[in-house]
Write a protein that holds these residues in place. Sequence first.
Motif, PDB file in Angstrom:
ATOM      1  N   ARG A 182      10.344 -18.839  53.180  1.00 24.84           N
ATOM      2  CA  ARG A 182       9.049 -19.474  52.931  1.00 24.84           C
ATOM      3  C   ARG A 182       8.410 -20.118  54.180  1.00 24.84           C
ATOM      4  N   GLU A 208       5.164 -18.269  38.866  1.00 26.19           N
ATOM      5  CA  GLU A 208       5.211 -18.194  40.332  1.00 26.19           C
ATOM      6  C   GLU A 208       3.806 -18.234  40.934  1.00 26.19           C
ATOM      7  N   VAL A 209       3.750 -18.673  42.159  1.00 23.30           N
ATOM      8  CA  VAL A 209       2.471 -18.847  42.854  1.00 23.30           C
ATOM      9  C   VAL A 209       2.532 -18.095  44.184  1.00 23.30           C
ATOM     10  N   TYR A 258       5.902 -10.313  43.823  1.00 22.35           N
ATOM     11  CA  TYR A 258       6.275  -9.349  44.873  1.00 22.35           C
ATOM     12  C   TYR A 258       7.510  -8.598  44.376  1.00 22.35           C
ATOM     13  N   ARG A 298       6.549 -24.462  45.143  1.00 23.00           N
ATOM     14  CA  ARG A 298       6.955 -23.584  44.047  1.00 23.00           C
ATOM     15  C   ARG A 298       8.146 -22.763  44.506  1.00 23.00           C
ATOM     16  N   GLY A 299       9.212 -22.803  43.739  1.00 21.31           N
ATOM     17  CA  GLY A 299      10.376 -22.010  44.102  1.00 21.31           C
ATOM     18  C   GLY A 299      11.509 -22.324  43.164  1.00 21.31           C
ATOM     19  N   SER A 300      12.612 -21.598  43.294  1.00 19.08           N
ATOM     20  CA  SER A 300      13.719 -21.807  42.367  1.00 19.08           C
ATOM     21  C   SER A 300      14.682 -22.856  42.934  1.00 19.08           C
ATOM     22  N   PHE A 355       1.776 -16.864  48.085  1.00 19.23           N
ATOM     23  CA  PHE A 355       1.610 -17.617  49.340  1.00 19.23           C
ATOM     24  C   PHE A 355       0.129 -17.950  49.554  1.00 19.23           C
ATOM     25  N   SER A 358      15.135 -20.764  54.251  1.00 20.54           N
ATOM     26  CA  SER A 358      14.268 -20.077  53.277  1.00 20.54           C
ATOM     27  C   SER A 358      13.181 -19.300  54.018  1.00 20.54           C
ATOM     28  N   ILE A 415      10.267 -11.374  43.590  1.00 18.46           N
ATOM     29  CA  ILE A 415       9.832 -12.241  42.491  1.00 18.46           C
ATOM     30  C   ILE A 415       8.738 -11.466  41.750  1.00 18.46           C
ATOM     31  N   THR A 465      17.466 -23.148  44.448  1.00 19.18           N
ATOM     32  CA  THR A 465      18.562 -22.603  45.256  1.00 19.18           C
ATOM     33  C   THR A 465      19.291 -23.707  46.009  1.00 19.18           C
ATOM     34  N   ILE A 516       9.253  -9.975  49.043  1.00 14.94           N
ATOM     35  CA  ILE A 516       8.051 -10.690  49.486  1.00 14.94           C
ATOM     36  C   ILE A 516       7.266  -9.924  50.557  1.00 14.94           C
ATOM     37  N   THR A 565      10.785 -22.517  39.592  1.00 18.77           N
ATOM     38  CA  THR A 565      10.598 -21.203  38.971  1.00 18.77           C
ATOM     39  C   THR A 565      11.979 -20.615  38.681  1.00 18.77           C
ATOM     40  N   GLY A 575      17.391 -23.005  51.304  1.00 20.18           N
ATOM     41  CA  GLY A 575      17.888 -22.494  50.031  1.00 20.18           C
ATOM     42  C   GLY A 575      19.380 -22.335  50.204  1.00 20.18           C
ATOM     43  N   PRO A 582      13.270 -11.507  49.151  1.00 17.19           N
ATOM     44  CA  PRO A 582      13.529 -11.786  47.744  1.00 17.19           C
ATOM     45  C   PRO A 582      12.432 -11.205  46.850  1.00 17.19           C
ATOM     46  N   ARG A 612      15.927 -29.964  46.683  1.00 16.43           N
ATOM     47  CA  ARG A 612      14.533 -29.856  46.230  1.00 16.43           C
ATOM     48  C   ARG A 612      14.233 -30.805  45.060  1.00 16.43           C
TER      49      ARG A 612
HETATM   50  N1  UDP Z   1       8.142 -17.644  46.188  1.00 19.20           N
HETATM   51  C1  UDP Z   1       6.764 -17.592  46.081  1.00 19.20           C
HETATM   52  N2  UDP Z   1       6.172 -18.130  44.981  1.00 19.20           N
HETATM   53  C2  UDP Z   1       6.873 -18.716  43.991  1.00 19.20           C
HETATM   54  C3  UDP Z   1       8.279 -18.777  44.096  1.00 19.20           C
HETATM   55  C4  UDP Z   1       8.885 -18.245  45.228  1.00 19.20           C
HETATM   56  O1  UDP Z   1       6.081 -17.071  46.957  1.00 19.20           O
HETATM   57  O2  UDP Z   1       6.259 -19.174  43.028  1.00 19.20           O
HETATM   58  C5  UDP Z   1       8.781 -17.086  47.374  1.00 19.20           C
HETATM   59  C6  UDP Z   1       9.295 -18.202  48.265  1.00 19.20           C
HETATM   60  O3  UDP Z   1       8.324 -18.664  49.123  1.00 19.20           O
HETATM   61  C7  UDP Z   1      10.482 -17.587  48.955  1.00 19.20           C
HETATM   62  C8  UDP Z   1      10.986 -16.574  47.929  1.00 19.20           C
HETATM   63  O4  UDP Z   1       9.929 -16.349  47.019  1.00 19.20           O
HETATM   64  O5  UDP Z   1      10.096 -16.932  50.127  1.00 19.20           O
HETATM   65  C9  UDP Z   1      12.224 -17.057  47.196  1.00 19.20           C
HETATM   66  O6  UDP Z   1      12.014 -18.405  46.802  1.00 19.20           O
HETATM   67  P1  UDP Z   1      13.116 -19.291  46.108  1.00 19.20           P
HETATM   68  O7  UDP Z   1      12.616 -20.684  46.033  1.00 19.20           O
HETATM   69  O8  UDP Z   1      13.502 -18.653  44.810  1.00 19.20           O
HETATM   70  O9  UDP Z   1      14.387 -19.181  47.043  1.00 19.20           O
HETATM   71  P2  UDP Z   1      14.599 -19.585  48.586  1.00 19.20           P
HETATM   72  O10 UDP Z   1      14.669 -18.260  49.302  1.00 19.20           O
HETATM   73  O11 UDP Z   1      13.488 -20.443  49.038  1.00 19.20           O
HETATM   74  O12 UDP Z   1      15.904 -20.281  48.587  1.00 19.20           O
END
Ligand code: UDP
Length: 389
Positions: free
Chosen positions: A281, A258-259, A179, A212-214, A261, A279, A176, A216, A183, A239, A275, A174, A220
């Motif tokens: 993450r 966003e933050v 990145y 931190r994340g959206s 890793f 995920s 963001i 999805t 990522i 986010t 998600g 993904p 959450r």
């Molecule tokens: N991510 C991140 N920092 C943020 C927001 C997201 O590193 O502030 C990374 C997150 O760890 C994941 C990817 O971006 O690997 C997408 O995150 P999101 O929560 O949007 O969707 P998910 O894939 O978890 O459903």
Amino acid sequence: VIVSVSSSTNNEFCSKDQKSCSEEHNKYSRESNNWSLKIKEQINTAVNEYVPCKVENCSCHKSVIDEDLAPFKGGITKELFDRARAKATKYQIIDGKLYREEECHFPARCAGVEHYLVAIAAKMPNLELALNTRDWPQINKAWGHPKAPVLSFSKTKDYYDIMYPAWSFWEGGPAISLYPTGIGRWDKHRISISKSAEKWPWEKKENKGFFRGSRTSDERDALVLLSRAEPDLVDAQYTKNQAWKSDMDTLYAPPASEVSFEEHCKYKYLFNYRGVAASFRFKHLFLCKSLVFHVGDQWLEFFYPSLKPWVHYVPISPRASQEDIKQLINFFKENDELANEIANRGFLHIWDHLTDKDVKCYWRRLLKKYAKLVTYDVVKDNDLKLIYE
Ligand code: UDP
């Protein structure tokens, strides 16, 4: 194996001078103590029963290949393959070279997968694959889909899909703002996140839950709401993602920035959620040597089954309330050494058993075993194009 965390305890229920409720207070303390003992017992049992796997030939993940291919042990016929092919991108390995149909819906995802396929192609028998690069799996047993050997990165037990290591181990993850091209490479993240973990040893980390994340998945929400109610206990904020239209999509609050890793390593308790499917993450969180709270056990990637609840992470039910989550964080605040031990085991497991070499090894084992099940002659398809790295 997810404990249902009882939310019925509240030690702050009575103040010391309120005699009338001291009996009630004692009852709650007793319940709380029993609950804590139960958690300690779960951890003890899990750690005692755990047999670490050997650091060789991606052996830790072997059972996943066996399980995913079990429905096809009667053979992968041409008919089964054609059914799968309709749901996915067609690849062939012929005489050690990789070919793909022209059309790939997500070119960066295909490239992420092809990095590994090109690397192992030379030693593979001739074979063809139906590889799904969408977020979600395709062949659902529970909905009555007839079985078909589609390869997908993530699934639940309800699916026939065969799990492969996601494209995002190399590229196509993904995108963001931090990145912008996705990522990115796991081999590089392993180094940079574990370096950050050294800057944030356990004693220096903040005693806080972090996410931190959206949005999805609405699973959450409980943590985000807890963070709004108790910002000293948890920092969990939504986010934006590409689908964001208004504050409604971030649960009626402006999107947080966003933050990275690496910055996650500042916190002791890191949360992982599904998600759309699993995920990406999850694996990164372990590299911080923080304690990973993993919510839900349905959505898998190939390496999830090698990680054991209470040994490597703290399992939580997706139905856990804000109070339940709070109780669990407080338990680990009070049992800091236990938390640190689980965090260290989680880190070591991912560090030792999820290297780039393990990913390649998994692909190799999976495709060799897959090829043995194929019952028809794989003939070169001249409509496919040759893929180079
Ligand atoms: N991510 C991140 N920092 C943020 C927001 C997201 O590193 O502030 C990374 C997150 O760890 C994941 C990817 O971006 O690997 C997408 O995150 P999101 O929560 O949007 O969707 P998910 O894939 O978890 O459903």
